[in-house]
Structure formats: C-alpha cells, structure tokens
Motif scaffolding. Structure first.
Motif, PDB file in Angstrom:
ATOM      1  N   UNK A 146       0.730  -1.268  -0.180  1.00  0.00           N
ATOM      2  CA  UNK A 146       0.077  -0.013  -0.024  1.00  0.00           C
ATOM      3  C   UNK A 146       0.966   1.594  -0.068  1.00  0.00           C
ATOM      4  N   UNK A 147       2.238   0.970   0.323  1.00  0.00           N
ATOM      5  CA  UNK A 147       3.019   2.354   0.361  1.00  0.00           C
ATOM      6  C   UNK A 147       3.899   2.202  -0.703  1.00  0.00           C
ATOM      7  N   UNK A 148       4.806   1.176  -0.688  1.00  0.00           N
ATOM      8  CA  UNK A 148       5.754   1.144  -1.793  1.00  0.00           C
ATOM      9  C   UNK A 148       5.639  -0.307  -2.329  1.00  0.00           C
ATOM     10  N   UNK A 149       4.840  -0.580  -3.745  1.00  0.00           N
ATOM     11  CA  UNK A 149       4.526  -1.964  -4.237  1.00  0.00           C
ATOM     12  C   UNK A 149       5.675  -2.527  -4.426  1.00  0.00           C
TER      13      UNK A 149
ATOM     14  N   UNK B 218      15.358   1.525   5.878  1.00  0.00           N
ATOM     15  CA  UNK B 218      14.226   1.201   4.967  1.00  0.00           C
ATOM     16  C   UNK B 218      12.806   1.825   5.308  1.00  0.00           C
ATOM     17  N   UNK B 219      12.653   2.277   6.818  1.00  0.00           N
ATOM     18  CA  UNK B 219      11.446   2.889   7.204  1.00  0.00           C
ATOM     19  C   UNK B 219      11.701   4.402   6.754  1.00  0.00           C
ATOM     20  N   UNK B 220      12.887   4.857   6.719  1.00  0.00           N
ATOM     21  CA  UNK B 220      13.085   6.155   6.232  1.00  0.00           C
ATOM     22  C   UNK B 220      12.693   6.323   4.859  1.00  0.00           C
ATOM     23  N   UNK B 221      13.095   5.322   4.130  1.00  0.00           N
ATOM     24  CA  UNK B 221      12.741   5.406   2.517  1.00  0.00           C
ATOM     25  C   UNK B 221      11.162   5.183   2.295  1.00  0.00           C
ATOM     26  N   UNK B 222      10.495   4.513   3.265  1.00  0.00           N
ATOM     27  CA  UNK B 222       8.910   4.291   3.088  1.00  0.00           C
ATOM     28  C   UNK B 222       8.210   5.616   3.663  1.00  0.00           C
ATOM     29  N   UNK B 223       8.687   6.049   4.603  1.00  0.00           N
ATOM     30  CA  UNK B 223       8.155   7.577   4.993  1.00  0.00           C
ATOM     31  C   UNK B 223       8.256   8.473   3.886  1.00  0.00           C
TER      32      UNK B 223
ATOM     33  N   UNK C 296       1.100  10.868  -0.997  1.00  0.00           N
ATOM     34  CA  UNK C 296       0.155  11.905  -0.574  1.00  0.00           C
ATOM     35  C   UNK C 296       0.208  12.977  -1.272  1.00  0.00           C
ATOM     36  N   UNK C 297       1.481  13.647  -2.035  1.00  0.00           N
ATOM     37  CA  UNK C 297       1.511  14.636  -2.785  1.00  0.00           C
ATOM     38  C   UNK C 297       1.078  14.387  -4.186  1.00  0.00           C
ATOM     39  N   UNK C 298       1.173  13.170  -4.702  1.00  0.00           N
ATOM     40  CA  UNK C 298       0.884  12.699  -5.967  1.00  0.00           C
ATOM     41  C   UNK C 298       2.204  12.875  -7.038  1.00  0.00           C
ATOM     42  N   UNK C 299       3.299  12.700  -6.527  1.00  0.00           N
ATOM     43  CA  UNK C 299       4.587  13.012  -7.049  1.00  0.00           C
ATOM     44  C   UNK C 299       5.359  11.844  -7.201  1.00  0.00           C
ATOM     45  N   UNK C 300       6.354  11.845  -8.196  1.00  0.00           N
ATOM     46  CA  UNK C 300       7.157  10.664  -8.178  1.00  0.00           C
ATOM     47  C   UNK C 300       8.577  10.890  -7.559  1.00  0.00           C
ATOM     48  N   UNK C 301       9.093  12.165  -7.745  1.00  0.00           N
ATOM     49  CA  UNK C 301      10.441  12.575  -7.106  1.00  0.00           C
ATOM     50  C   UNK C 301      10.115  13.700  -6.463  1.00  0.00           C
ATOM     51  N   UNK C 302      11.251  14.229  -5.413  1.00  0.00           N
ATOM     52  CA  UNK C 302      11.070  15.570  -4.907  1.00  0.00           C
ATOM     53  C   UNK C 302      11.686  16.791  -5.686  1.00  0.00           C
TER      54      UNK C 302
END
Length: 315
Positions: free
Chosen positions: A217-220, A265-270, A277-283
């Motif tokens: 649900x977060x990172x398929x 890993x948790x930092x990556x998932x965050x 949530x923002x609907x973007x692929x990269x920052x």
C-alpha cells in the motif's frame, strides 16, 4: 536507499499517465515519423530510472565524498549544510504545490543554525537551535497575514513546517557532527558505506528474488527478499567498517548493521508515503537518474542518527 529492486511506484508511473503518449491508431496516422525514429527514449532499468546516468551521478558523488573525508574532512559540514538547504527548498516547494503554506525562511535559516550549531556545542547546540526555530516558525505563521487578519490553516501549516525541520536539518545534524568526533572521517565513511551496501544488497536481492511485497500500500515494489538482501550485505559492510576503518570489535558492526538497515528502510518508506500523498514521483530533478537531492537523502537521515548513537555509545 531502497530495500528492493525498483524505487517506489507513484501515480505518475501508473498506466494511463498523461506524460506518456498513447500508441497511435492503425491506419495512416499509425506511421512512425522520422523524428520518432531518431529520438529513442533513454533506456531505463526496471526501476524506471536511467540506470547509466544514476550510476554515473552516484559514483561521482561517492568519489567526491571520499576525497573530502580523506583530505579536508571538516568541509563535510559545508557539504551537509548546502545539501540540506537544497533539500529543504525541494520539499518546501513540493509541499507548497500540495497546498501547505509552510514557513520557508525560518526553515532555511533555522536549518542552517541547527546543523552548524553542532560543531562547537554538540547536541546541546542542536536542541537549542531547533527549539528557537520552532518558536520563530510559530510567530512567523501567526503573523503571516498581518496583525489585522487571523492566520489561515495555522495548525496544519505549522505542523508541516515543524515536520520538515525535524525530518531534514535535525536528523542531518547528527551526520554532520560525527566528523568532529574521534575518527570522525571514518565514522562518516561508515555511515555512507553501510547505507550503500544496504542499497546494493536490497536492489540485487529484489531484482533476483523479489516476489513478496513488504508494504504494497506504500511502496508496491519493495519486497521482503529485498529487505533480507539489505540486511545481509548491510551488516557485512557494517562489520567490515567497524573492524577495518574504526579498529574496533566486530560485534559493534553486527549491532549497527541490522538496526541501520531497518531504520533506513523505514526512512525510505516515510518519504514514499509523503510523495504518494502529494501525488509526485520525485522531490526534484537536480540529479539525473535519481531525482532531487532529497530523493537521495531519505534513507541517510534516520541512518545518520543511528550511526551517531550506536558509535557514540559503544566506541
């Protein structure tokens, strides 16, 4: 860092994305134009990235960091400060595009104060600078519309501001401060090497064996097999760094490796969830094949805290 082969798949990656042209219909309109034949898209990996560009950029950054740590280790502070100023701007821009009116200038100025305060005053200076910046942000957002108007979405925007402040410069200060500790360059090198080992192990295991999604649900695209690969290679890298770079006991690396991998890993998932949530692929788009500066720092941020804490406590 990723614990699996491909990075997160955001809505921009889904079929039907408006950025991907539809296939031409059959008939006269189906003929390929000469321009289309002459301009093939860059070959991408299963991760959806330009892999040669990503490797080139990553290798160049790694070599630069190694040279700095060997010859002028204190310049590491400037590297961290500049990197997180850019990362803060990237995140702030994305949040503003998403409807969050965060306090940008307190974040930029206060973030620099948080990072640089750790050099002479350690974590006490970091705490004072962080608290002072939070107070400034509170007043900044309170008076953003002037004293004659009530602020709009005050709690929501202030919460987003404090989140960015704690997420970026506060965690980054631990990575910066390590360089002025005993064997500082080796401590920073340990942070970088173990994160890279975790990333490489996760990528390889995910590509070869990844079948069971970890958090679909977060990172398929992240799998449990990728996490195991990260744990094996990351822990091996941690033991080697502690023994050969820091000249200490192997069991410190055996503790550091798994804890760092899980937190990275948790930092990556965050960050994945924030981007979802923002609907973007990269920052951002500053680093070809990687995205923005923040897209390379997501797993390093919690890792910096873990390496600082474990090595400070056990060395």
């Amino acid at each position: 860092m990723t614990t699996d082969s491909p990075p997160d798949r955001t809505p921009a990656d889904e079929p039907g994305d408006s950025s991907t042209p539809a296939a031409p219909s059959s008939g006269a309109g189906a003929a390929a134009t000469p321009e289309a034949k002459k301009s093939p898209e860059p070959k991408k990996s299963r991760a959806g990235r330009d892999l040669p560009a990503a490797i080139g950029v990553g290798g160049s950054l790694g070599i630069g960091i190694i040279l700095i740590l060997i010859f002028v280790p204190t310049v590491w502070y400037a590297v961290v400060a500049v990197s997180f100023a850019v990362a803060t701007w990237e995140v702030a821009k994305r949040l503003r595009d998403g409807g969050y009116d965060i306090a940008l200038w307190p974040l930029l100025v206060g973030g620099q104060a948080i990072i640089w305060s750790s050099w002479p005053w350690g974590q006490t200076g970091v705490l004072v600078a962080f608290a002072a910046t939070v107070l400034v942000a509170m007043v900044w957002k309170l008076l953003a519309q002037g004293i004659s108007n009530a602020p709009e979405n005050y709690l929501r925007n202030l919460a987003a501001t404090v989140l960015v402040l704690a997420w970026l410069p506060l965690l980054a200060s631990f990575g910066a401060h390590m360089v002025v500790q005993d064997h500082g360059a080796a401590r920073v090198a340990t942070l970088m090497v173990v994160v890279v080992c975790s990333d490489v192990g996760g990528y390889a295991a995910g590509v070869l064996f990844g079948k069971h999604p970890m958090a679909p649900a977060i990172s398929p695209k992240k799998s449990w097999e990728g996490l195991v690969g990260s744990l094996v290679v990351g822990t091996t890298g941690a033991i080697c760094c502690v023994v050969f770079l820091l000249g200490s006991h192997w069991w410190i690396g055996a503790i550091l490796g798994p804890v760092l991998v899980v937190c990275a890993t948790l930092g990556d998932l965050v960050e994945s969830q924030v981007k979802r949530d923002l609907g973007i692929k990269d920052m951002g788009s500053l680093l070809p094949g990687h995205g923005g500066i923040m897209d390379r720092l997501d797993s390093l941020l919690p890792s910096a805290l873990i390496v600082w804490a474990v090595l400070t406590a056990l060395l």
